[in-house]
Design a protein around this motif. Structure first.
Motif, PDB file in Angstrom:
ATOM      1  N   ASP A 108      44.500  38.135  27.501  1.00  0.00           N
ATOM      2  CA  ASP A 108      43.328  38.814  26.943  1.00  0.00           C
ATOM      3  C   ASP A 108      42.180  37.846  26.702  1.00  0.00           C
ATOM      4  O   ASP A 108      41.007  38.188  26.928  1.00  0.00           O
ATOM      5  CB  ASP A 108      43.693  39.525  25.636  1.00  0.00           C
ATOM      6  N   LYS A 109      42.490  36.627  26.246  1.00  0.00           N
ATOM      7  CA  LYS A 109      41.442  35.632  26.018  1.00  0.00           C
ATOM      8  C   LYS A 109      40.793  35.228  27.341  1.00  0.00           C
ATOM      9  O   LYS A 109      39.577  35.027  27.416  1.00  0.00           O
ATOM     10  CB  LYS A 109      42.021  34.393  25.321  1.00  0.00           C
ATOM     11  N   VAL A 110      41.600  35.112  28.387  1.00  0.00           N
ATOM     12  CA  VAL A 110      41.051  34.745  29.689  1.00  0.00           C
ATOM     13  C   VAL A 110      40.146  35.853  30.217  1.00  0.00           C
ATOM     14  O   VAL A 110      39.111  35.589  30.825  1.00  0.00           O
ATOM     15  CB  VAL A 110      42.176  34.421  30.688  1.00  0.00           C
ATOM     16  N   VAL A 111      40.526  37.100  29.973  1.00  0.00           N
ATOM     17  CA  VAL A 111      39.680  38.225  30.380  1.00  0.00           C
ATOM     18  C   VAL A 111      38.335  38.160  29.649  1.00  0.00           C
ATOM     19  O   VAL A 111      37.275  38.388  30.243  1.00  0.00           O
ATOM     20  CB  VAL A 111      40.385  39.576  30.115  1.00  0.00           C
ATOM     21  N   GLU A 112      38.370  37.831  28.357  1.00  0.00           N
ATOM     22  CA  GLU A 112      37.129  37.682  27.589  1.00  0.00           C
ATOM     23  C   GLU A 112      36.253  36.583  28.183  1.00  0.00           C
ATOM     24  O   GLU A 112      35.034  36.751  28.349  1.00  0.00           O
ATOM     25  CB  GLU A 112      37.446  37.336  26.135  1.00  0.00           C
ATOM     26  N   VAL A 113      36.881  35.452  28.504  1.00  0.00           N
ATOM     27  CA  VAL A 113      36.129  34.326  29.067  1.00  0.00           C
ATOM     28  C   VAL A 113      35.587  34.684  30.452  1.00  0.00           C
ATOM     29  O   VAL A 113      34.467  34.308  30.807  1.00  0.00           O
ATOM     30  CB  VAL A 113      37.012  33.065  29.126  1.00  0.00           C
ATOM     31  N   MET A 114      36.380  35.405  31.230  1.00  0.00           N
ATOM     32  CA  MET A 114      35.907  35.840  32.544  1.00  0.00           C
ATOM     33  C   MET A 114      34.649  36.681  32.403  1.00  0.00           C
ATOM     34  O   MET A 114      33.684  36.538  33.167  1.00  0.00           O
ATOM     35  CB  MET A 114      36.985  36.646  33.275  1.00  0.00           C
ATOM     36  N   ASN A 115      34.637  37.563  31.421  1.00  0.00           N
ATOM     37  CA  ASN A 115      33.473  38.415  31.191  1.00  0.00           C
ATOM     38  C   ASN A 115      32.246  37.577  30.812  1.00  0.00           C
ATOM     39  O   ASN A 115      31.153  37.773  31.354  1.00  0.00           O
ATOM     40  CB  ASN A 115      33.785  39.427  30.091  1.00  0.00           C
ATOM     41  N   GLU A 116      32.436  36.633  29.883  1.00  0.00           N
ATOM     42  CA  GLU A 116      31.334  35.763  29.469  1.00  0.00           C
ATOM     43  C   GLU A 116      30.839  34.916  30.644  1.00  0.00           C
ATOM     44  O   GLU A 116      29.627  34.792  30.872  1.00  0.00           O
ATOM     45  CB  GLU A 116      31.795  34.844  28.333  1.00  0.00           C
ATOM     46  N   THR A 117      31.768  34.326  31.370  1.00  0.00           N
ATOM     47  CA  THR A 117      31.413  33.458  32.490  1.00  0.00           C
ATOM     48  C   THR A 117      30.685  34.239  33.576  1.00  0.00           C
ATOM     49  O   THR A 117      29.673  33.783  34.117  1.00  0.00           O
ATOM     50  CB  THR A 117      32.676  32.813  33.094  1.00  0.00           C
ATOM     51  N   GLY A 118      31.199  35.436  33.878  1.00  0.00           N
ATOM     52  CA  GLY A 118      30.592  36.246  34.929  1.00  0.00           C
ATOM     53  C   GLY A 118      29.166  36.623  34.621  1.00  0.00           C
ATOM     54  O   GLY A 118      28.297  36.561  35.497  1.00  0.00           O
ATOM     55  N   HIS A 119      28.900  36.995  33.379  1.00  0.00           N
ATOM     56  CA  HIS A 119      27.541  37.390  33.018  1.00  0.00           C
ATOM     57  C   HIS A 119      26.620  36.186  32.856  1.00  0.00           C
ATOM     58  O   HIS A 119      25.393  36.340  32.877  1.00  0.00           O
ATOM     59  CB  HIS A 119      27.557  38.241  31.752  1.00  0.00           C
ATOM     60  N   ALA A 120      27.212  34.988  32.696  1.00  0.00           N
ATOM     61  CA  ALA A 120      26.393  33.772  32.623  1.00  0.00           C
ATOM     62  C   ALA A 120      26.052  33.232  34.008  1.00  0.00           C
ATOM     63  O   ALA A 120      25.123  32.431  34.144  1.00  0.00           O
ATOM     64  CB  ALA A 120      27.129  32.695  31.818  1.00  0.00           C
ATOM     65  N   LEU A 121      26.793  33.668  35.020  1.00  0.00           N
ATOM     66  CA  LEU A 121      26.500  33.212  36.379  1.00  0.00           C
ATOM     67  C   LEU A 121      25.124  33.715  36.823  1.00  0.00           C
ATOM     68  O   LEU A 121      24.807  34.888  36.637  1.00  0.00           O
ATOM     69  CB  LEU A 121      27.552  33.747  37.364  1.00  0.00           C
ATOM     70  N   PRO A 122      24.314  32.859  37.421  1.00  0.00           N
ATOM     71  CA  PRO A 122      23.056  33.344  37.997  1.00  0.00           C
ATOM     72  C   PRO A 122      23.335  34.405  39.057  1.00  0.00           C
ATOM     73  O   PRO A 122      24.392  34.391  39.703  1.00  0.00           O
ATOM     74  CB  PRO A 122      22.450  32.082  38.627  1.00  0.00           C
ATOM     75  N   SER A 123      22.408  35.304  39.250  1.00  0.00           N
ATOM     76  CA  SER A 123      22.604  36.386  40.223  1.00  0.00           C
ATOM     77  C   SER A 123      22.833  35.856  41.635  1.00  0.00           C
ATOM     78  O   SER A 123      23.422  36.542  42.472  1.00  0.00           O
ATOM     79  CB  SER A 123      21.404  37.330  40.214  1.00  0.00           C
ATOM     80  N   LEU A 124      22.386  34.624  41.892  1.00  0.00           N
ATOM     81  CA  LEU A 124      22.601  34.004  43.212  1.00  0.00           C
ATOM     82  C   LEU A 124      24.075  33.976  43.586  1.00  0.00           C
ATOM     83  O   LEU A 124      24.422  33.996  44.771  1.00  0.00           O
ATOM     84  CB  LEU A 124      22.079  32.560  43.206  1.00  0.00           C
ATOM     85  N   TYR A 125      24.926  33.913  42.573  1.00  0.00           N
ATOM     86  CA  TYR A 125      26.357  33.753  42.810  1.00  0.00           C
ATOM     87  C   TYR A 125      27.151  35.016  42.506  1.00  0.00           C
ATOM     88  O   TYR A 125      28.356  34.966  42.300  1.00  0.00           O
ATOM     89  CB  TYR A 125      26.886  32.586  41.970  1.00  0.00           C
ATOM     90  N   ARG A 126      26.464  36.148  42.470  1.00  0.00           N
ATOM     91  CA  ARG A 126      27.143  37.416  42.198  1.00  0.00           C
ATOM     92  C   ARG A 126      26.803  38.427  43.294  1.00  0.00           C
ATOM     93  O   ARG A 126      26.082  39.375  43.083  1.00  0.00           O
ATOM     94  CB  ARG A 126      26.770  37.932  40.807  1.00  0.00           C
ATOM     95  N   GLU A 127      27.326  38.175  44.475  1.00  0.00           N
ATOM     96  CA  GLU A 127      27.279  39.116  45.595  1.00  0.00           C
ATOM     97  C   GLU A 127      25.865  39.518  45.998  1.00  0.00           C
ATOM     98  O   GLU A 127      25.569  40.684  46.230  1.00  0.00           O
ATOM     99  CB  GLU A 127      28.107  40.371  45.270  1.00  0.00           C
ATOM    100  N   THR A 128      24.996  38.513  46.097  1.00  0.00           N
ATOM    101  CA  THR A 128      23.646  38.765  46.602  1.00  0.00           C
ATOM    102  C   THR A 128      23.379  38.036  47.912  1.00  0.00           C
ATOM    103  O   THR A 128      22.354  38.251  48.550  1.00  0.00           O
ATOM    104  CB  THR A 128      22.590  38.314  45.578  1.00  0.00           C
ATOM    105  N   SER A 129      24.314  37.155  48.305  1.00  0.00           N
ATOM    106  CA  SER A 129      24.160  36.332  49.511  1.00  0.00           C
ATOM    107  C   SER A 129      22.923  35.443  49.455  1.00  0.00           C
ATOM    108  O   SER A 129      22.366  35.073  50.472  1.00  0.00           O
ATOM    109  CB  SER A 129      24.113  37.215  50.771  1.00  0.00           C
ATOM    110  N   GLU A 130      22.488  35.091  48.234  1.00  0.00           N
ATOM    111  CA  GLU A 130      21.294  34.266  48.073  1.00  0.00           C
ATOM    112  C   GLU A 130      21.620  32.857  47.592  1.00  0.00           C
ATOM    113  O   GLU A 130      20.719  32.035  47.431  1.00  0.00           O
ATOM    114  CB  GLU A 130      20.331  34.929  47.079  1.00  0.00           C
ATOM    115  N   GLY A 131      22.882  32.564  47.353  1.00  0.00           N
ATOM    116  CA  GLY A 131      23.249  31.243  46.865  1.00  0.00           C
ATOM    117  C   GLY A 131      24.591  30.795  47.398  1.00  0.00           C
ATOM    118  O   GLY A 131      25.270  31.523  48.121  1.00  0.00           O
ATOM    119  N   GLY A 132      24.973  29.572  47.045  1.00  0.00           N
ATOM    120  CA  GLY A 132      26.282  29.055  47.425  1.00  0.00           C
ATOM    121  C   GLY A 132      26.484  28.967  48.922  1.00  0.00           C
ATOM    122  O   GLY A 132      25.594  28.587  49.683  1.00  0.00           O
ATOM    123  N   LEU A 133      27.675  29.325  49.367  1.00  0.00           N
ATOM    124  CA  LEU A 133      28.009  29.256  50.790  1.00  0.00           C
ATOM    125  C   LEU A 133      27.100  30.167  51.609  1.00  0.00           C
ATOM    126  O   LEU A 133      26.728  29.851  52.738  1.00  0.00           O
ATOM    127  CB  LEU A 133      29.471  29.659  51.005  1.00  0.00           C
TER     128      LEU A 133
END
Length: 399
Positions: A368-393
């Motif tokens: 449950d704690k890891v799920v909480e951290v995943m949520n925090e981490t995911g929303h802290a990620l810039p949009s470039l790294y959340r399925e926009t094909s604008e960042g990273g690889l």
């Protein structure tokens, strides 16, 4: 929490949120808005940024075009506040908009608006954290799959049987298909090659090669628009089937034991979906492949006789060690790095199971704690790294 039937969905790839969800939305709009001269569909944020690679437009047009001419408008630079996967459907008579509907594809093929889920499945699980459910297990002397059975009723087993049948069929198709995947990246299918090569190895290397082959088989079928099961999404659909198929064929587990493992895995996926997200556009690939690895690790640990604490430990490691994983698909296709990532996560699920099984189940960090951290981490990620094909690889290999 809602039924596992909402988590394990059978449908066409390559993306549950970018293909299955928009197609279902188009079907709903077509039902309510008939007898128009034309349709206009505006895609926002992640749906627009990677929609062509995910066949979003193809899915929508397959529903609306037979009824009336349909125009797709792409607005990747506009991200609606509720969710990155926003879309607006409009029905037109002449130049007049006679009906308008804004809806969001929130992961796993599910739809929602600003107020609530579009479909509001009945909440059938009174407990929604693994800590609470594990406490129930020890108090009742039962395990996770029995909690699923108690909450869902006996009909869940027929549904999970269909899910398992579909997973097996997808793997078998994938192992027997060759050629290049659609989309322009010219990615060759590898599943059959890995499976054939596994025959020339012995013991552990042969086993690992088969795991890779099974994960590749499903992921390649998904990338080509074939039928898969969201586990928890299309983009991560190769992990769970690979682990369970390998164990069912190499260890001869009875079918009912596989179905019980599917139930346990679904419970962990459901908790992650309820308390965070399984949408790559919202929390990155940690919510897709990371959750899939956790589900597969839990399933494997149960099959090998793990206690509830050991099963939770396996799942916790499967997710914890994917924290921060970005979603950066090259050209918006669910191919690079997605397909390879499924194969590696399947193998990692076995590692998490082995580590947890060797332990007594005691661990400091709860699932449950890891799920909480995943949520925090995911929303802290810039949009470039959340399925926009604008960042990273995606940015480095952009064409």
């Amino acid at each position: 929490m809602e039924s596992l039937k909402e988590l394990y969905r059978i449908g066409s790839g390559p993306s549950s949120s970018h293909t299955m969800g928009p197609k279902r939305a188009a079907e709903r709009f077509a039902e309510r808005c008939r007898d128009v001269d034309a349709y206009r569909v505006t895609l926002y944020g992640s749906l627009a940024a990677t929609g062509k690679g995910h066949l979003t437009d193809v899915a929508i047009l397959s529903v609306l075009e037979p009824a009336a001419p349909t125009r797709i408008v792409w607005k990747p630079e506009v991200v609606l506040p509720f969710h990155p996967n926003g879309m607006q459907f409009e029905g037109l008579k002449g130049d007049e908009v006679v009906d308008s509907w804004t809806i969001y594809s929130v992961g796993g093929g599910a739809l929602a608006n600003e107020a609530s889920r579009l479909e509001t499945p009945r909440s059938i699980y009174p407990l929604s954290t693994i800590s609470e459910i594990k406490e129930w297990c020890y108090h009742e002397g039962k395990t996770f799959w029995e909690y699923v059975s108690d909450c869902e009723g006996p009909e869940i087993w027929d549904y999970l049987d269909t899910v398992w049948e579909t997973m097996c069929a997808t793997i078998q198709r994938g192992l027997n298909n060759d050629g290049v995947l659609p989309g322009g990246l010219k990615v060759a299918r590898k599943a059959s090659t890995y499976w054939v090569k596994s025959k020339s190895y012995t013991d552990s290397l042969s086993s690992r090669a088969k795991i890779y082959a099974y994960a590749l088989a499903t992921s390649e079928e998904n990338a080509s628009g074939g039928t898969v099961v969201t586990a928890p999404t299309c983009g991560s659909s190769g992990v769970m089937p690979a682990v369970l198929y390998h164990l069912s064929t190499s260890r001869n587990f009875l079918r009912i034991r596989i179905l019980r493992a599917l139930a346990t895995a679904g419970l962990f996926g459901n908790v992650a979906k309820t308390n965070s997200s399984i949408s790559g556009a919202e929390v990155g690939c940690q919510g897709e492949v990371g959750v899939a690895c956790a589900m597969a690790a839990a399933a494997a640990c149960q099959l090998f006789g793990g206690t509830p604490s050991q099963i939770e430990y396996a799942a916790e490691m499967g997710l914890e060690h994917h924290l921060g994983l970005t979603c950066d698909p090259v050209c918006g296709l669910v191919q690079v790095p997605c397909i390879e990532r499924n194969a590696i996560a399947a193998a990692r699920a076995f590692d998490a199971n082995a580590y947890a099984t060797l332990s007594d189940g005691s661990h400091m960090v709860s699932f449950d704690k890891v799920v909480e951290v995943m949520n925090e981490t995911g929303h802290a990620l810039p949009s470039l790294y959340r399925e926009t094909s604008e960042g990273g690889l995606a940015k480095r290999f952009k064409r």
